[in-house]
Design a protein around this motif. Structure first.
Motif, short mmCIF file in Angstrom:
data_model
loop_
_atom_site.label_atom_id
_atom_site.label_comp_id
_atom_site.label_asym_id
_atom_site.label_seq_id
_atom_site.Cartn_x
_atom_site.Cartn_y
_atom_site.Cartn_z
N ILE A 1 1.96 8.74 6.18
CA ILE A 1 2.05 8.98 7.63
C ILE A 1 2.49 10.40 7.96
O ILE A 1 2.29 10.86 9.07
CB ILE A 1 3.02 8.00 8.33
CG1 ILE A 1 4.36 7.89 7.59
CG2 ILE A 1 2.39 6.63 8.52
CD1 ILE A 1 5.43 7.13 8.36
N TYR A 2 3.07 11.12 6.98
CA TYR A 2 3.50 12.50 7.26
C TYR A 2 2.28 13.42 7.40
O TYR A 2 2.37 14.48 8.01
CB TYR A 2 4.40 13.03 6.14
CG TYR A 2 5.68 12.22 5.91
CD1 TYR A 2 6.18 11.35 6.88
CD2 TYR A 2 6.38 12.35 4.72
CE1 TYR A 2 7.33 10.62 6.67
CE2 TYR A 2 7.56 11.62 4.50
CZ TYR A 2 8.02 10.75 5.47
OH TYR A 2 9.17 10.03 5.26
N PHE B 1 4.34 9.94 17.43
CA PHE B 1 4.72 10.76 18.58
C PHE B 1 5.22 12.13 18.15
O PHE B 1 5.06 13.10 18.88
CB PHE B 1 5.66 9.99 19.49
CG PHE B 1 4.90 8.91 20.19
CD1 PHE B 1 4.03 9.24 21.23
CD2 PHE B 1 4.95 7.59 19.77
CE1 PHE B 1 3.27 8.26 21.85
CE2 PHE B 1 4.18 6.61 20.38
CZ PHE B 1 3.34 6.94 21.43
N ARG B 2 5.77 12.19 16.95
CA ARG B 2 6.14 13.48 16.40
C ARG B 2 4.89 14.35 16.22
O ARG B 2 4.92 15.56 16.46
CB ARG B 2 6.82 13.23 15.04
CG ARG B 2 7.24 14.49 14.35
CD ARG B 2 7.88 14.14 13.00
NE ARG B 2 8.15 15.37 12.30
CZ ARG B 2 9.29 15.66 11.69
NH1 ARG B 2 10.26 14.78 11.66
NH2 ARG B 2 9.47 16.81 11.11
N ILE C 1 9.13 3.39 12.37
CA ILE C 1 8.89 4.61 11.59
C ILE C 1 7.49 5.15 11.87
O ILE C 1 7.30 6.36 12.04
CB ILE C 1 9.11 4.34 10.08
CG1 ILE C 1 10.58 3.96 9.84
CG2 ILE C 1 8.72 5.55 9.25
CD1 ILE C 1 10.86 3.42 8.45
N ILE D 1 3.99 4.38 4.67
CA ILE D 1 5.30 5.01 4.84
C ILE D 1 5.81 5.39 3.44
O ILE D 1 5.96 4.51 2.60
CB ILE D 1 6.28 4.03 5.51
CG1 ILE D 1 5.75 3.62 6.89
CG2 ILE D 1 7.67 4.65 5.61
CD1 ILE D 1 6.52 2.49 7.55
N PRO D 2 6.05 6.67 3.18
CA PRO D 2 6.49 7.07 1.84
C PRO D 2 7.80 6.39 1.45
O PRO D 2 8.71 6.27 2.27
CB PRO D 2 6.67 8.58 1.96
CG PRO D 2 5.79 8.98 3.09
CD PRO D 2 5.85 7.84 4.05
N ARG D 3 7.86 5.95 0.22
CA ARG D 3 9.06 5.29 -0.29
C ARG D 3 9.69 6.16 -1.36
O ARG D 3 9.00 6.70 -2.22
CB ARG D 3 8.66 3.94 -0.90
CG ARG D 3 9.74 3.33 -1.78
CD ARG D 3 9.42 1.92 -2.16
NE ARG D 3 8.15 1.83 -2.87
CZ ARG D 3 7.61 0.68 -3.25
NH1 ARG D 3 8.20 -0.46 -2.94
NH2 ARG D 3 6.47 0.65 -3.90
N LEU E 1 0.45 -0.43 1.51
CA LEU E 1 1.22 0.30 0.50
C LEU E 1 0.39 1.39 -0.18
O LEU E 1 0.89 2.14 -1.00
CB LEU E 1 1.80 -0.68 -0.54
CG LEU E 1 2.87 -1.63 0.03
CD1 LEU E 1 3.24 -2.71 -0.98
CD2 LEU E 1 4.15 -0.87 0.43
N ASP F 1 7.45 6.70 15.38
CA ASP F 1 8.13 8.00 15.39
C ASP F 1 7.21 9.09 14.84
O ASP F 1 7.15 10.18 15.39
CB ASP F 1 9.43 7.92 14.59
CG ASP F 1 10.23 9.21 14.69
OD1 ASP F 1 10.67 9.53 15.81
OD2 ASP F 1 10.37 9.92 13.68
N ASN F 2 6.47 8.77 13.80
CA ASN F 2 5.56 9.76 13.21
C ASN F 2 4.36 10.02 14.12
O ASN F 2 3.90 11.16 14.20
CB ASN F 2 5.12 9.31 11.82
CG ASN F 2 6.16 9.66 10.77
OD1 ASN F 2 6.13 10.75 10.20
ND2 ASN F 2 7.11 8.76 10.53
#
Lengths: 247, 247
Positions: A186-187, A243-244, A237, A220-222, A181, A240-241
């Motif tokens: 992840i972005y 591989f993005r 999630i 993971i941003p909440r 947390l 996905d980030n």
């Protein structure tokens, strides 16, 4: 007609103890058995309704195993599903050998206990092209019928290797990511081209021993108020980030 | 001591028919009941172990409902879980009123049948700050004990409104997004500030009638070989991309 001995053997494979002893497991249902027949897994015995066997004739005729026709009632009685109107197979487990990893992302499961979660994680891993999962010995058994069912056929393509995680991960030079947390969002993470992504237990998160080995804590941003995410949801999630970020 | 009549009433609420008749539902377990007590939902009756009631004393003392102490065995017998070592409550359903939407993203569930999926979707929606879900009348009941349990307390914050989807969506000026295998990749979509995001049934996807109303078809990029994603997994990946695009 399926013999009583065969039926008893199939039933015994619902238990991990007997799966381990016999080194085989059961696949139930149209989707799983159809994918199985085009995979590299070894089918030892196959039962299907006449409709199923006809529909998949080219694949069925390539099987070296004994193939028998069976009614829906018989198939349902053999398996663990509420109904099975298609097929059931006995399959040889993959050999228990540490995977030969290339430059790739690998999931590391630190005590995922729920079979539904494990199956969904395997299915999602397959969507993102993940080939290997390293799982702690306390993680649910990937040959459990509920896991096999939840993978929707992806058990054919994703290999799960069970081992003591800290021994396995000790000394690796591959980056080790773990979700918590309080990590980097992840972005913004630059995931590079390879790494281990650790997913912790549903209730306890990542164990202390594995946690101490993690090099990059990610989050993971909440936006809202839920305290946490389901383990399979968090896995999806993150993947996905990852591989993005490769694009 | 819990009366036989009360126990019978609680058992009856395991069935949708009786929940609807009585307009109330049951919440089991420490996490759910604790979140419930600090929510705007109306608790009608509450049973907890002495340890639970002591631990949550400030919240418990604010309850207007009858509160009774009960043993673990009694609690377990009342509910649907394998064990319940904490608490159980009877709760009034929210009134069945169409939500007053602001500029926000809203999930639209087109026949999500699996209670575990629905609960996980509610939990994930809550993580991303989604307040409202519009669900087809065939979607699993959000007051089903399995759904309540899988939400991990998020049932307190996310409102689910059941209605005929095509009537509800007809004439809306809010953008309608639907996931399919052939839409624009979610990495490139400009989601703007509001919209309906339609999630289809686990096996059939989005129904033809709703499909024809969708303005923007969106797709989760696939790298591997799985044919599809679990519905709750797809929801999570889409929501993560929607809120990522808001930054």
């Amino acid at each position: 007609m399926i013999s009583k001995a065969k039926a008893k053997f199939i039933k015994s494979l619902q238990l991990k103890k007997y799966r381990k002893e016999e080194q085989c497991f059961v696949v139930e249902g149209a989707k799983g058995v159809a994918e199985l027949m085009s995979s590299d897994l070894e089918v030892l015995w196959l039962a299907g309704t006449e409709a199923f066997l006809r529909q998949h004739h080219p694949l069925v005729s390539r099987q070296k195993a004994e193939v028998v026709a069976a009614g829906e009632k018989e198939l349902t009685e053999l398996g663990t599903f509420a109904t099975n109107n298609a097929a059931l197979a006995i399959v040889r487990m993959r050999p228990h050998v540490a995977p030969n990893l290339k430059s790739e992302f690998v999931l590391v499961l630190d005590d995922i206990r729920d079979p539904g979660n494990l199956g969904t994680i395997i299915r999602t891993a397959d969507w993102y092209g993940i080939k290997h999962i390293i799982a702690s010995e306390e993680t649910a058994d990937c040959y459990n019928p509920k896991v096999i069912s939840a993978t929707m056929g992806s058990f054919c393509r994703v290999h799960v290797y069970y081992t003591a995680l800290t021994d396995y991960l000790y000394g690796t030079d591959r980056p080790l990511y773990g979700a918590s947390l309080t990590g980097e969002t992840i972005y913004d993470v630059n995931f590079g081209k390879e790494g281990f992504i650790v997913i912790g237990n549903e209730a306890q998160g990542i164990s202390a021993a594995v946690h101490s080995m993690i090099q990059k804590h990610i989050t993971i941003p909440r936006i809202g108020a839920a305290e946490s995410l389901n383990a399979s949801i968090a896995t999806a999630i993150i993947l996905d980030n990852v591989f993005r970020s490769q694009k």
